[in-house]
Design an enzyme around this catalytic site. Structure first.
Site, PDB file in Angstrom:
ATOM      1  N   ASP A 194      41.511  47.123  44.255  1.00 29.84           N
ATOM      2  CA  ASP A 194      42.098  45.799  44.467  1.00 29.84           C
ATOM      3  C   ASP A 194      41.443  44.882  43.433  1.00 29.84           C
ATOM      4  O   ASP A 194      40.206  44.779  43.386  1.00 29.84           O
ATOM      5  CB  ASP A 194      41.769  45.275  45.863  1.00 29.84           C
ATOM      6  CG  ASP A 194      42.545  45.978  46.969  1.00 29.84           C
ATOM      7  OD1 ASP A 194      43.143  47.035  46.699  1.00 29.84           O
ATOM      8  OD2 ASP A 194      42.553  45.457  48.098  1.00 29.84           O
ATOM      9  N   SER A 207      32.697  41.873  40.720  1.00 28.93           N
ATOM     10  CA  SER A 207      32.352  42.912  39.761  1.00 28.93           C
ATOM     11  C   SER A 207      33.591  43.361  38.998  1.00 28.93           C
ATOM     12  O   SER A 207      34.686  42.884  39.246  1.00 28.93           O
ATOM     13  CB  SER A 207      31.682  44.084  40.474  1.00 28.93           C
ATOM     14  OG  SER A 207      30.553  43.630  41.202  1.00 28.93           O
TER      15      SER A 207
END
Length: 291
Positions: free
Chosen positions: A112, A251
């Site tokens: 995602d 991240s």
């Protein structure tokens, strides 16, 4: 500061606010902030201290406000009593909540995320978050980087509201893995004006021998307040198998493909050319083999 993103499901543009935007402006745009960043905040020690705070029972009280602020749909995730904020952050999604394309020729998203596509030009340079990087700088390996001349670079930016577990994009096997230690900085646009973000970050890359896309490199990149990239010890894998997960923080995952191996979906390409990321989900088709 907000970031312009194309929501592929809804076929509409929206604007995303950056996590702890005010704090980041202070850190990167003031003398005192940059001193703190250099001397303490961007160090491993600070990241470890922050990890301890997110792993204790007292951090549980942060969960509900976080869910409300980022409008996280908890119906997608396993129901459990979380033992800490980090336990919540690395939560697992319910089976069936992500669809994986079974077509062998289909390239799927590993996570995602918000996706940008870059062609690796003749100088082996690519634009990552408003800064220019060579593949060699990213891998810390010029010889390996030359194999990807004129290839394709896919950048998957995970934000704090995203599911932080990621998967393998194809059937295959792990050739080898390398860890590159670095200094931690955030992945968003504020910091990229000041630093070479990725070259300063902890990162880990895996060289994968895949069935349908050849030799692919998958790179996981840590960010500010992220001290851990957790990859599972898997030598042989199937498309959609969990590869690993990030602990707390926004991240990034980077995929490198050799020349003429993949053909990206047109909508993603068009928005990338316009400098707009595309919001996608793990397992979603984003391209295919270039047959």
């Amino acid at each position: 500061m907000s970031i312009t993103i194309f929501n592929r499901d809804l076929k509409e543009i929206y604007y995303e606010k950056q996590y702890k935007n005010g704090q980041l402006k202070f850190l990167y745009n003031t003398i005192l902030g940059r001193m703190l960043l250099k001397l303490f905040i961007s160090t491993r020690l600070f990241s470890k201290i922050n990890a301890i705070f997110n792993n204790n029972k007292g951090s549980i009280k942060k969960i509900e406000p976080f869910i409300n602020e980022y409008k996280i749909d908890m119906s997608e995730y396993e129901k459990k009593e979380y033992t800490s904020f980090d336990d919540f952050f690395t939560r697992k999604i319910l089976e069936g909540k992500r669809s994986f394309s079974k077509e062998k020729s289909h390239l799927i998203s590993p996570a995602d995320s918000k996706l940008m596509v870059y062609e690796i030009d003749d100088d082996l340079k690519m634009n990552i978050k408003n800064s220019i990087y060579t593949v060699g700088e990213l891998l810390n390996d010029e010889k390996l980087s030359r194999e990807y001349k004129n290839g394709t670079c896919l950048i998957f930016r995970l934000t704090v509201d995203d599911y932080h577990r990621y998967c393998f994009i194809d059937d295959g096997s792990l050739k080898y893995r390398k860890v590159i230690n670095g200094r931690l900085h955030t992945v968003g646009p504020i910091s990229s004006k000041r630093y070479k973000v990725y070259s300063e970050n902890n990162r880990e890359y895996s060289v994968l021998k895949t069935r349908n896309f050849g030799k692919v490199i998958q790179i996981e990149v840590g960010a500010l307040l992220v001290g851990k990239i957790k990859n599972h010890s898997i030598k042989v894998f199937k498309k959609g198998d969990e590869k690993g997960y990030f602990c707390f923080g926004g991240s990034t995952i980077v995929l490198l493909f050799k020349e003429k191996v993949i053909k990206m979906d047109e909508d993603i390409l068009e928005y990338s050319k316009a400098g707009i990321e595309t919001k996608i989900k793990m397992g979603e088709k984003i391209g295919e083999t270039n047959d």
